[in-house]
Design a protein around this motif. Structure first.
Motif, PDB file in Angstrom:
ATOM      1  N   GLY A 123       0.803  -1.218   0.000  1.00 29.61           N
ATOM      2  CA  GLY A 123       0.000   0.000   0.000  1.00 29.61           C
ATOM      3  C   GLY A 123       0.832   1.263   0.000  1.00 29.61           C
ATOM      4  O   GLY A 123       0.493   2.243  -0.673  1.00 29.61           O
ATOM      5  N   VAL A 124       1.926   1.256   0.743  1.00 30.31           N
ATOM      6  CA  VAL A 124       2.802   2.429   0.796  1.00 30.31           C
ATOM      7  C   VAL A 124       3.432   2.694  -0.568  1.00 30.31           C
ATOM      8  O   VAL A 124       3.453   3.833  -1.048  1.00 30.31           O
ATOM      9  N   VAL A 125       3.934   1.643  -1.196  1.00 32.19           N
ATOM     10  CA  VAL A 125       4.533   1.799  -2.533  1.00 32.19           C
ATOM     11  C   VAL A 125       3.505   2.347  -3.513  1.00 32.19           C
ATOM     12  O   VAL A 125       3.776   3.270  -4.285  1.00 32.19           O
ATOM     13  N   PHE A 126       2.306   1.766  -3.489  1.00 35.57           N
ATOM     14  CA  PHE A 126       1.238   2.242  -4.388  1.00 35.57           C
ATOM     15  C   PHE A 126       0.933   3.717  -4.144  1.00 35.57           C
ATOM     16  O   PHE A 126       0.850   4.511  -5.089  1.00 35.57           O
ATOM     17  N   ALA A 127       0.738   4.102  -2.871  1.00 37.24           N
ATOM     18  CA  ALA A 127       0.346   5.471  -2.542  1.00 37.24           C
ATOM     19  C   ALA A 127       1.412   6.480  -2.946  1.00 37.24           C
ATOM     20  O   ALA A 127       1.096   7.544  -3.500  1.00 37.24           O
ATOM     21  N   VAL A 128       2.667   6.173  -2.675  1.00 42.39           N
ATOM     22  CA  VAL A 128       3.754   7.093  -3.017  1.00 42.39           C
ATOM     23  C   VAL A 128       3.859   7.260  -4.527  1.00 42.39           C
ATOM     24  O   VAL A 128       3.963   8.385  -5.042  1.00 42.39           O
ATOM     25  N   LEU A 129       3.813   6.152  -5.251  1.00 40.74           N
ATOM     26  CA  LEU A 129       3.916   6.229  -6.713  1.00 40.74           C
ATOM     27  C   LEU A 129       2.708   6.933  -7.321  1.00 40.74           C
ATOM     28  O   LEU A 129       2.831   7.626  -8.339  1.00 40.74           O
TER      29      LEU A 129
END
Length: 360
Positions: A123-129
């Motif tokens: 989720g963190v990777v998705f949100a940042v990207l």
């Protein structure tokens, strides 16, 4: 629109024809579902039914999306790729959990903390990207503003500060955890989660097409939508809908295969990604209202037991309560499908009403 039609058709056929082949593979390997002893006794006959069928759903979505773009010679968009990344990432976590359960023949797969850590990482990777990759109009796949039908005035990533970005990441992870766990909790009866997911994803097909036709990039106006890559998001949504339809043929009662955490977490990620990228983050609470009810039932059951020592339901999640009350499994599924359809229709009504009122 051609890509939407191709994507839905390919996903439907891929899931419909691929599922029985996957069933034979799983049976040959002896990969069967473990059934809880504390659940409804009628479920004990399901012990050994092949699981991890969600791999077919997710595979069909990816194949359909690729086929649609190859057929139309269109390049994939970043919004769609990020949603597919979220779906696949959570699906992999679910696959690991499923495999551990069937290999050990017990209900213990990944520990709750391990599963949560994996969900947060993806989720963190998705949100940042999603807050990067600006297009020519300087639009990113996701918006830092909290959204209902479109962006509100509440900006989480205020002034682009690190603290603001962190707030958006937390907000996105709340949505992702809520939807993925909602689908996961609902996946307890034959065809229930697959049928409800079909309706929610069908709603997002309509939302994607509508926001594409009324998009500020191509059709500017007073009430145009700022959603980036909205038509390609519809291509993703229809792939998910078609895959769930095809899988449901084999997953309906009596189920020949279960989707497992592979499918439930993956579909939850797909719905969450669509909600964030179509800027309907709060609206998904209505569109996926049945999933919300299942989550709330578990939370209420736990809270009641801890506070009073009593359970308000015979068993949670909610669908098991009605089974123990005396409803037949098929009756529960069909009635829950009806409720899910009403929620999806209500969500679409709210979505369209906002445009009509704002345009009048």
């Amino acid at each position: 629109m051609k890509a939407v039609l191709i994507s839905g058709a390919v996903a439907l056929v891929a899931a419909l024809l691929g599922t029985p082949m996957f069933i034979r593979f799983l049976v040959k390997r002896g990969y069967g579902q473990f059934i809880r002893d504390d659940g409804p006794t009628s479920h004990h006959t399901k012990r050994g039914t092949p699981t991890m069928g969600g791999a077919i759903i997710l595979g069909a979505v990816l194949v359909a999306y690729l086929a649609a773009h190859l057929a139309t010679l269109q390049l994939p968009t970043m919004s769609a790729l990020l949603v597919l990344f979220l779906m696949t990432g959570l699906g992999i976590i679910g696959f690991v959990d499923d495999f551990m359960k069937i290999s050990k023949q017990r209900s213990l797969g990944l520990r709750s903390k391990q599963k949560l850590a994996g969900q947060i990482a993806v989720g963190v990777v998705f949100a940042v990207l999603a807050l990067n990759f600006r297009n020519d109009q300087f639009r990113t796949p996701a918006s830092p503003f909290i959204s209902l039908v479109r962006d509100t005035h509440i900006n989480l990533a205020f002034a682009g500060t690190i603290g603001g970005v962190l707030l958006f990441v937390i907000w996105a992870n709340i949505i992702i955890a809520g939807t993925s766990n909602g689908v996961n909790l609902t996946d307890g009866l034959d065809g229930l989660a697959a049928g409800v997911s079909t309706m929610v994803l069908g709603a997002y097909v309509l939302i994607g097409i509508w926001t594409s036709n009324q998009n500020c990039q191509t059709n500017p106006g007073i009430k145009c939508y700022e959603v980036r890559d909205s038509l390609d998001l519809a291509v993703v949504a229809v792939a998910g809908m078609g895959a769930c339809f095809g899988f449901l043929w084999w997953n309906a009662s009596p189920a020949k295969i279960f989707m497992g955490d592979t499918g439930s977490l993956g579909l939850g990620g797909l719905i969450a990604g669509l909600a964030i990228c179509t800027r309907t983050e709060l609206l998904v609470v209505v569109l996926a209202g049945l999933f919300v009810l299942e989550v709330v039932s578990v939370m209420a059951q736990v809270a009641s037991f801890k506070l009073t020592g009593r359970r308000i339901l015979r068993m949670a999640p909610l669908h098991h309560h009605f089974e123990l009350v005396g409803w037949n499994e098929i009756t529960v599924v069909i009635r829950f499908w009806i409720i899910a359809g009403l929620f999806a229709a209500l969500g679409l009504g709210i979505f369209y009403a906002e445009w009509v009122v704002g345009s009048s």
